[in-house]
Motif scaffolding. Structure first.
Motif, mmCIF file in Angstrom:
data_model
loop_
_atom_site.group_PDB
_atom_site.id
_atom_site.type_symbol
_atom_site.label_atom_id
_atom_site.label_comp_id
_atom_site.label_asym_id
_atom_site.label_seq_id
_atom_site.Cartn_x
_atom_site.Cartn_y
_atom_site.Cartn_z
ATOM 1 N N ILE A 50 -31.277 19.746 8.838
ATOM 2 C CA ILE A 50 -31.910 21.068 8.712
ATOM 3 C C ILE A 50 -32.955 21.263 9.804
ATOM 4 C CG2 ILE A 50 -33.445 22.460 7.257
ATOM 5 C CD1 ILE A 50 -31.980 21.259 4.826
ATOM 6 N N GLN A 53 -35.394 26.596 3.649
ATOM 7 C CA GLN A 53 -34.106 25.973 3.957
ATOM 8 C C GLN A 53 -33.963 24.629 3.237
ATOM 9 O OE1 GLN A 53 -34.298 25.870 8.245
ATOM 10 N NE2 GLN A 53 -33.194 27.812 8.484
ATOM 11 N N ILE A 54 -35.033 23.857 3.227
ATOM 12 C CA ILE A 54 -34.992 22.566 2.535
ATOM 13 C C ILE A 54 -34.913 22.774 1.019
ATOM 14 C CG2 ILE A 54 -36.266 20.429 2.080
ATOM 15 C CD1 ILE A 54 -37.382 20.591 4.912
ATOM 16 N N THR A 74 -29.848 14.817 5.324
ATOM 17 C CA THR A 74 -29.725 16.273 5.139
ATOM 18 C C THR A 74 -30.968 16.982 5.649
ATOM 19 O OG1 THR A 74 -28.287 15.988 3.209
ATOM 20 C CG2 THR A 74 -29.426 18.102 3.433
ATOM 21 N N ALA A 79 -31.472 23.452 -0.066
ATOM 22 C CA ALA A 79 -30.647 22.239 -0.093
ATOM 23 C C ALA A 79 -31.016 21.328 -1.250
ATOM 24 C CB ALA A 79 -30.772 21.487 1.234
ATOM 25 N N ASN A 131 -32.777 23.945 13.490
ATOM 26 C CA ASN A 131 -33.682 25.073 13.682
ATOM 27 C C ASN A 131 -34.241 25.031 15.107
ATOM 28 O OD1 ASN A 131 -36.036 26.806 13.662
ATOM 29 N ND2 ASN A 131 -35.899 26.787 11.433
#
Length: 317
Positions: A229, A278-279, A225, A282, A233
């Protein structure tokens, strides 16, 4: 930390407190019930189940305290937080379970060699049946809480209680068949089964706790995952030095990314913040640290053993 992440952590803390409180209440009730049932019936199966519930009570009371301690904010002596208290607590749980298993096995062997009929089997069956229903309800609630928290405390307790369901079911059948069909040794067999189950539970908890104390990597699906991400990007030209670990209900993720060397410091900072958020979206329980390098000037990470096959130096290619 964004507001959404903070709210998620507060909600997680509330779920852990409610789940551990529910376990304390159920374990207390079952202990009182089984103490009375054992004195009346003398059943080895109920004794084994009582020992298990006694451990559950001690563990649940301690778990409530550990959960509160693990949720404390970082301080000057624990700047990464107090989350590993959960893993240390789990190892203490192993010691208690092992001692109880030894006691139950010893008593069950005695009943196997010198079997005695269970007095008042109707009471023994009633005690075990009530225990089974209460345990099923508790596991159902723990399953819901675990989905919301990923707490090691709840995970280890739930694993133990799931085993309890099978062990109590076996004990219930053994007492019923053994008493009503004249096979008294089945009660001892049920006690032996419970003792072996307790031993297995100790091993299962150990397997959960040790990886966290040894800072093992997150599961491959979680790292995949993170990789997706990064590669989605367009500003991240490559990445390396990915390190992950977990402590209690908190994950730690660190890595280096390479950005266009012509970016201003502010632009590079904003991109790095964007990737971190973003991480964090998640992995709402994660502490994310990202170091940015100009493309082609990556600092060699001697402290990191790079998984070249899964995480090459140019991950976006």
């Amino acid at each position: 930390m964004n507001a959404n992440t903070n709210e998620c952590r507060n909600e997680r803390s509330r779920w852990v407190k409610v789940a551990t409180g529910a376990a304390v209440c159920v374990a207390s009730l079952l202990c009182l019930l089984k103490i009375g049932g054992w004195f009346i019936t003398g059943s080895a199966a109920i004794l084994g189940s009582l020992a298990d519930s006694g451990i559950d009570l001690l563990v649940s009371v301690a778990a409530a305290g550990v959960a509160s301690y693990a949720a404390l904010q970082p301080d000057t002596n624990h700047k990464f937080g107090h989350h590993k208290a959960e893993a240390l607590f789990a190892l203490g749980q192993v010691a208690l379970i092992s001692a109880s298993a030894s006691l139950v096995l010893w008593e069950s062997v005695h009943h196997l060699v010198d079997p005695e009929p269970v007095t008042r089997p109707d009471i023994a069956v009633g005690v075990l049946l009530f225990s089974l229903i209460a345990t099923i309800l508790l596991v159902s609630f723990q399953t819901l809480a675990l989905k919301r928290t990923r707490s090691l405390i709840i995970q280890s307790d739930r694993a133990h209680y799931i085993g309890d369901i099978f062990a109590i079911t076996g004990a219930l059948l053994a007492v019923f068949i053994g008493s009503y069909y004249g096979i008294p040794r089945l009660d001892a067999v049920a006690g032996l089964t419970m003792g072996l189950f307790l031993t297995h539970s100790a091993w299962q908890v150990t397997k959960i706790a040790i990886p966290q104390l040894m800072d093992e990597e997150l599961p491959e699906e979680d790292k995949e995952t993170i990789k997706q991400i990064l590669e989605a990007n367009p500003n991240v030209l490559s990445y390396h030095a990915l390190r992950t670990r977990r402590a209690g209900d908190k994950s730690f993720i660190q890595l280096d990314i390479q950005l266009d060397a012509g970016l201003s410091f502010r632009e590079a900072h904003d991109i790095t913040d964007e990737v971190e958020l973003q991480i964090e979206d998640a992995f709402t329980d994660a502490d994310v640290i990202i170091h940015a390098d100009p493309e082609g000037e990556a600092r060699l990470e001697r402290r990191v053993i790079e998984d070249v096959e899964d995480y090459p130096a140019s991950g976006s290619q």
